[in-house]
Write a protein that holds these residues in place. Structure first.
Motif, PDB file in Angstrom:
ATOM      1  N   GLY A  95     104.534   2.939   8.415  1.00 51.19           N
ATOM      2  CA  GLY A  95     105.064   3.979   9.282  1.00 51.19           C
ATOM      3  C   GLY A  95     106.519   3.770   9.618  1.00 51.19           C
ATOM      4  O   GLY A  95     107.007   2.632   9.690  1.00 51.19           O
ATOM      5  N   ARG A  96     107.233   4.849   9.861  1.00 50.85           N
ATOM      6  CA  ARG A  96     108.669   4.742  10.149  1.00 50.85           C
ATOM      7  C   ARG A  96     108.939   4.014  11.454  1.00 50.85           C
ATOM      8  O   ARG A  96     110.013   3.431  11.624  1.00 50.85           O
ATOM      9  CB  ARG A  96     109.332   6.114  10.111  1.00 50.85           C
ATOM     10  CG  ARG A  96     108.820   7.133  11.106  1.00 50.85           C
ATOM     11  CD  ARG A  96     109.508   8.478  10.865  1.00 50.85           C
ATOM     12  NE  ARG A  96     109.210   8.997   9.529  1.00 50.85           N
ATOM     13  CZ  ARG A  96     110.062   9.738   8.820  1.00 50.85           C
ATOM     14  NH1 ARG A  96     111.236  10.073   9.323  1.00 50.85           N
ATOM     15  NH2 ARG A  96     109.728  10.182   7.621  1.00 50.85           N
ATOM     16  N   ARG A 107     109.692   8.489   4.202  1.00 53.41           N
ATOM     17  CA  ARG A 107     108.561   9.314   3.776  1.00 53.41           C
ATOM     18  C   ARG A 107     107.831   8.672   2.600  1.00 53.41           C
ATOM     19  O   ARG A 107     106.599   8.704   2.522  1.00 53.41           O
ATOM     20  CB  ARG A 107     109.064  10.709   3.400  1.00 53.41           C
ATOM     21  CG  ARG A 107     107.952  11.677   3.031  1.00 53.41           C
ATOM     22  CD  ARG A 107     108.506  13.015   2.585  1.00 53.41           C
ATOM     23  NE  ARG A 107     107.440  13.866   2.076  1.00 53.41           N
ATOM     24  CZ  ARG A 107     107.633  14.959   1.350  1.00 53.41           C
ATOM     25  NH1 ARG A 107     108.868  15.351   1.039  1.00 53.41           N
ATOM     26  NH2 ARG A 107     106.600  15.666   0.924  1.00 53.41           N
ATOM     27  N   ARG A 156     100.866   1.518   3.262  1.00 53.03           N
ATOM     28  CA  ARG A 156     101.673   2.630   3.758  1.00 53.03           C
ATOM     29  C   ARG A 156     102.247   2.230   5.117  1.00 53.03           C
ATOM     30  O   ARG A 156     101.501   1.882   6.037  1.00 53.03           O
ATOM     31  CB  ARG A 156     100.830   3.899   3.847  1.00 53.03           C
ATOM     32  CG  ARG A 156     100.443   4.431   2.469  1.00 53.03           C
ATOM     33  CD  ARG A 156      99.417   5.536   2.509  1.00 53.03           C
ATOM     34  NE  ARG A 156      99.168   6.067   1.170  1.00 53.03           N
ATOM     35  CZ  ARG A 156      98.366   5.480   0.266  1.00 53.03           C
ATOM     36  NH1 ARG A 156      97.740   4.354   0.573  1.00 53.03           N
ATOM     37  NH2 ARG A 156      98.210   6.009  -0.930  1.00 53.03           N
ATOM     38  N   GLU A 188     105.702   5.981   4.068  1.00 53.40           N
ATOM     39  CA  GLU A 188     104.603   6.529   4.874  1.00 53.40           C
ATOM     40  C   GLU A 188     103.540   7.213   4.031  1.00 53.40           C
ATOM     41  O   GLU A 188     102.339   6.993   4.220  1.00 53.40           O
ATOM     42  CB  GLU A 188     105.152   7.540   5.887  1.00 53.40           C
ATOM     43  CG  GLU A 188     105.783   6.931   7.118  1.00 53.40           C
ATOM     44  CD  GLU A 188     106.170   7.993   8.136  1.00 53.40           C
ATOM     45  OE1 GLU A 188     105.987   7.745   9.336  1.00 53.40           O
ATOM     46  OE2 GLU A 188     106.646   9.077   7.727  1.00 53.40           O
ATOM     47  N   GLU A 189     103.971   8.049   3.091  1.00 54.82           N
ATOM     48  CA  GLU A 189     103.038   8.897   2.360  1.00 54.82           C
ATOM     49  C   GLU A 189     102.578   8.286   1.036  1.00 54.82           C
ATOM     50  O   GLU A 189     101.407   8.445   0.647  1.00 54.82           O
ATOM     51  CB  GLU A 189     103.668  10.261   2.106  1.00 54.82           C
ATOM     52  CG  GLU A 189     104.012  11.034   3.380  1.00 54.82           C
ATOM     53  CD  GLU A 189     104.599  12.400   3.077  1.00 54.82           C
ATOM     54  OE1 GLU A 189     104.454  12.877   1.923  1.00 54.82           O
ATOM     55  OE2 GLU A 189     105.224  12.988   3.980  1.00 54.82           O
ATOM     56  N   LEU A 190     103.477   7.640   0.328  1.00 52.85           N
ATOM     57  CA  LEU A 190     103.145   7.091  -0.981  1.00 52.85           C
ATOM     58  C   LEU A 190     102.827   5.606  -0.916  1.00 52.85           C
ATOM     59  O   LEU A 190     101.927   5.129  -1.598  1.00 52.85           O
ATOM     60  CB  LEU A 190     104.303   7.334  -1.958  1.00 52.85           C
ATOM     61  CG  LEU A 190     104.759   8.787  -2.110  1.00 52.85           C
ATOM     62  CD1 LEU A 190     105.929   8.863  -3.083  1.00 52.85           C
ATOM     63  CD2 LEU A 190     103.609   9.673  -2.560  1.00 52.85           C
ATOM     64  N   THR A 228     113.922  10.323   3.486  1.00 54.06           N
ATOM     65  CA  THR A 228     113.012  10.429   2.346  1.00 54.06           C
ATOM     66  C   THR A 228     112.435   9.070   1.980  1.00 54.06           C
ATOM     67  O   THR A 228     111.260   8.965   1.603  1.00 54.06           O
ATOM     68  CB  THR A 228     113.735  11.048   1.137  1.00 54.06           C
ATOM     69  OG1 THR A 228     114.301  12.300   1.505  1.00 54.06           O
ATOM     70  CG2 THR A 228     112.779  11.249  -0.026  1.00 54.06           C
TER      71      THR A 228
END
Length: 517
Positions: A93-94, A58, A91, A61-63, A55
């Motif tokens: 990336g993982r 995430r 943002r 990445e997303e927020l 999470t």
């Protein structure tokens, strides 16, 4: 014979441990390099830890995270992160985070002024620091007052005296020194009064470079030698939720370029700057820490970084931060699980929200300490002396907290279980209903068998009353006063003063260096 032993033990205790003049303790345990003997305690299942980590990725990445420093945003963008210059949101990336975790060192050798004080920062090692970052200082004789350079120097002397405090830090803010010159005074105090691993403020590149140069001069290092080793550290705090400000981002970049340690620490107070649940606060903390760690690795793969955790809760009635609470301990245990998931050395935080050195302060600090120990923290900051949620450092509390730290350190030592220690011959020597005071087994060991307290008083009520009925906090005053009166700085540290003073004079004449904000 029994009475003689008891009387001599009491005399030694009074002389060495009650803050009165006299000799020191007869035991000389090694507190300089501690390995945690306790199995790390979990608060989440392995699946839950993996879910928190996922999470957090995430979130990045997303927020994303807001990064105020343009140079840092450019570094993120070059590494493949998505950067919106208008909003300054980044943002990540993982895949970028995974690569950063792979390149970050799992073990860091921290080089002190004295090689015997070098530290290995890695999972399993245990390092304690006194309270830091406070605007005020307090003691029973002079009261609560704004921090000064003289108080910073006194606290540095006290920390130098006790081996169970392993690193130096920014105990208090010396507000009587101009902020263009303050970093010179702080660095000089550390380097001339102590031979422990030093701290450097991350308040803009000019001040950071001054700090590096002072350490290089004090240690007699060439530029290449300085860059080849880890000689200092800083603490980077994100602005939760999800923001990295200009001096902190610049600090990550400056320390990574120079190969020095950044302890990257979000300060997530559940219910205020983070979700109200422990798991939610740790998810945000983990995301912010990973964002900072990634930036350091983008600048210099292999840059030494320490995963930071300092999550607790707030008093929902007042909004004030709380420490040593059940939620603080749970957050520390969970942070330990996340740090082990990454494999990185990590930092926890102790401390207390109490306003004076009292039972509340001791209770909160010791629960926070045990949370750190049972979580397997590599570095525990604010382990001694911290009051008011970080608004003051107390001389007396520093001393009484050291008692707790030394007790933990004693638990790190091996407990002998050989045939002689098992003591069949001693048991055989003493007849039923007898005593072991004068047994040969006791007589050869009684001076060094047990931990000798620093501030605790084990005398009976009558003896305690005759000695003035002092509380532990009151006895601590005598100890810090005697420690300061007897203090002698390491000769190697004293020898650095001339070269440092010449550097400071030259830089002061040029106007010093303003902090960046």
């Amino acid at each position: 014979m029994v009475d003689d032993i008891i009387r001599e033990t009491r005399r030694e205790r009074r002389r060495g441990h009650t803050g009165e003049a006299g000799s020191g303790p007869s035991r000389h345990p090694n507190y300089r390099s501690l390995k945690n003997p306790f199995l790390p305690q979990p608060v989440f299942s392995d699946d839950q830890v993996a879910a928190i980590h996922d999470t957090a990725l995430r979130v990045l990445e997303e927020l994303g995270i807001k990064v105020l420093l343009p140079e840092a945003r450019a570094i993120y963008a070059k590494a493949g992160a998505l950067v919106d210059e208008d909003s300054r949101m980044v943002r990540i990336g993982r895949d970028i985070v995974t690569a950063a975790l792979a390149s970050a060192p799992k073990s860091i050798r921290a080089l002190a002024g004295d090689r015997s004080r070098d530290l290995m920062l890695e999972l399993g090692s245990m390092t304690f620091l006194a309270g830091a970052g406070a605007p005020n200082v307090t003691d029973l004789e002079r009261g609560r007052r704004p921090g000064t350079l003289a108080a910073f120097e006194e606290l540095t002397k006290l920390v130098q005296n006790f081996d169970v405090l392993h690193m130096l830090g920014p105990w208090i803010e010396p507000q009587d020194v101009d902020n263009r010159l303050r970093h010179y005074a702080v660095n000089r105090a550390q380097l001339t009064l102590s031979d422990k691993f030093p701290f450097v403020f991350a308040r803009g590149t000019p001040q950071v470079e001054d700090g590096f140069e002072m350490i290089r001069l004090a240690r007699g290092l060439s530029q290449d030698e300085f860059l080849a080793g880890v000689h200092c550290y800083t603490v980077i705090n994100t602005n939760s939720p999800r923001q990295l400000d200009i001096p902190m981002a610049q600090g990550i970049i400056d320390f990574a370029k120079a190969g020095q340690v950044s302890i990257i620490t979000p300060f997530c107070l559940a219910g205020a700057m983070a979700p109200i649940t422990v798991a939610g606060a740790l998810t945000l903390q983990h995301a912010e820490a990973l964002a900072g760690l990634a930036l350091a690795q983008m600048v210099r793969p292999g840059a030494p970084v320490v995963y930071g955790s300092f999550s607790s809760n707030v008093d929902m009635k007042s909004g004030a931060p709380a420490f040593g609470t059940p939620e603080h301990v749970k957050a520390t245990l969970g942070a330990g699980q996340l740090a082990r998931f990454t494999g990185l050395p990590w930092r926890s935080g102790g401390g207390s929200a109490a306003n004076i050195s009292d039972v509340q302060a001791a209770h909160e600090t010791q629960f926070a300490l045990w949370g750190s120990v049972l979580a397997g923290a590599t570095v525990c900051i604010h382990a001694a002396g911290w009051l008011e949620g970080g608004l003051s450092v107390s001389y007396e509390k520093l001393i009484t907290d050291i008692e707790a730290l030394q007790t933990v350190a004693e638990l790190c030592a091996t407990t002998p279980g050989d045939e002689d220690s098992i003591g069949f011959e001693a048991i055989a020597e003493v007849q039923p209903g007898g005593h072991f005071f004068s047994a040969g087994h006791t007589m050869t060991r009684y001076r060094t068998a047990f931990y000798e307290p620093l501030v605790a008083d084990w005398s009976n009520f009558g003896s305690w009353t005759q000695s003035g009925s002092k509380s532990a906090t009151e006895r601590a005053t005598g100890i810090w006063k005697r420690t300061l009166a007897d203090f002698q700085p390491p000769a190697s540290a004293v020898a650095t003063s001339d070269v440092l003073d010449e550097f400071i004079a030259r830089r002061t004449e040029g106007g010093g260096a303003l902090p960046v904000s």
